[in-house]
Enzyme design. Structure first.
Site, PDB file in Angstrom:
ATOM      1  N   CYS A   1       0.841  -1.168  -0.138  1.00 16.99           N
ATOM      2  CA  CYS A   1       0.107   0.123   0.032  1.00 16.99           C
ATOM      3  C   CYS A   1       0.848   1.288   0.125  1.00 16.99           C
ATOM      4  CB  CYS A   1      -0.893  -0.027   1.069  1.00 16.99           C
ATOM      5  SG  CYS A   1      -2.414   0.972   0.795  1.00 16.99           S
TER       6      CYS A   1
ATOM      7  N   HIS B   1      -3.143  -4.496   1.786  1.00 19.20           N
ATOM      8  CA  HIS B   1      -2.536  -4.953   2.813  1.00 19.20           C
ATOM      9  C   HIS B   1      -2.894  -6.520   2.976  1.00 19.20           C
ATOM     10  CE1 HIS B   1      -2.140  -1.029   5.147  1.00 19.20           C
ATOM     11  NE2 HIS B   1      -2.989  -0.504   4.322  1.00 19.20           N
TER      12      HIS B   1
ATOM     13  N   GLU C   1      -1.151  -8.379   5.524  1.00 16.93           N
ATOM     14  CA  GLU C   1      -1.032  -8.688   6.830  1.00 16.93           C
ATOM     15  C   GLU C   1      -2.222  -8.368   7.825  1.00 16.93           C
ATOM     16  OE1 GLU C   1      -0.327  -6.013   5.142  1.00 16.93           O
ATOM     17  OE2 GLU C   1      -1.000  -4.260   6.426  1.00 16.93           O
TER      18      GLU C   1
END
Ligand code: GLN
Length: 189
Positions: free
Chosen positions: A79, A163, A165
């Site tokens: 990002c 993202h 994660e």
């Protein structure tokens, strides 16, 4: 296991550190040039690219970050991290990004992306995400949304607009660790 740095100027670096530790890596938060020494790989997290740019300038991190990437160590940018790597910022990835490209209506969404070679289906959370508006020949587009590249690779750099994660997605971190372990991350293919 490899020692991976996570740029910790701003953004969701802790979430990346947790994923890396969960995969068995050693993690170091990077806030100053000295923290880059001896790293086997690096993650530039999502966050806010203007704030991150100012922090990188303030800490004198641009040149040592470029040197780490030039040495062949694998780098994952997510990002805002993808924006930081582009032509207008660190100039390490031969792409131009448009910030907040999905517009006001669609600020945040999740998507499953088909990324063969990176574990098949990759789940990502898009939060005021960028996309790639232009790229050089050396850049491989790994995934697109409505014809806009949202995942690219150039040599040892993997950059995604989303993202992973926060989606419980680990395949991109696994790519980084595998590359960090093999031949000191020096291969470029
Ligand atoms: N919109 C942010 C920027 O332009 C990036 C968003 C993110 O990293 N989740 O910097």
């Amino acid at each position: 296991m490899p020692l991976v740095g996570v740029l910790a100027i701003q953004g969701d670096f802790q979430a990346h550190a947790e994923v890396l530790r969960g995969l068995g890596a050693e993690v170091r938060e990077v806030r100053a040039p000295g923290h880059l020494e001896g790293l086997d790989g690096l993650i530039i997290p999502g966050g806010e690219s203007t704030t991150m740019t100012l922090g990188i300038e303030r800490e004198g991190l641009a040149a040592p970050l470029r040197a780490l990437v030039a040495s062949g160590k694998p780098v994952l940018g997510t990002c805002a991290g993808m924006i930081m790597l582009d032509r207008l910022h660190l100039g390490l990835l031969d792409v131009t990004c448009e910030r907040n490209a999905f517009g006001r209506q669609v600020r945040s969404f999740e998507a499953d992306l088909d990324m063969p070679g990176l574990g098949g289906t990759v789940r990502g959370v898009f939060i005021r995400a960028p996309w790639v508006t232009g790229h050089g020949e050396g850049v491989e587009v790994l995934a697109q949304i409505e014809d806009h590249p949202v995942a690219v690779r150039q040599g040892n750099i993997l950059a995604v607009a989303f993202h992973p994660e926060t989606a419980g997605e680990t395949s991109l971190h696994e790519w980084l660790l595998e590359r960090a372990q093999s031949t000191n991350g020096r291969q470029t293919g």
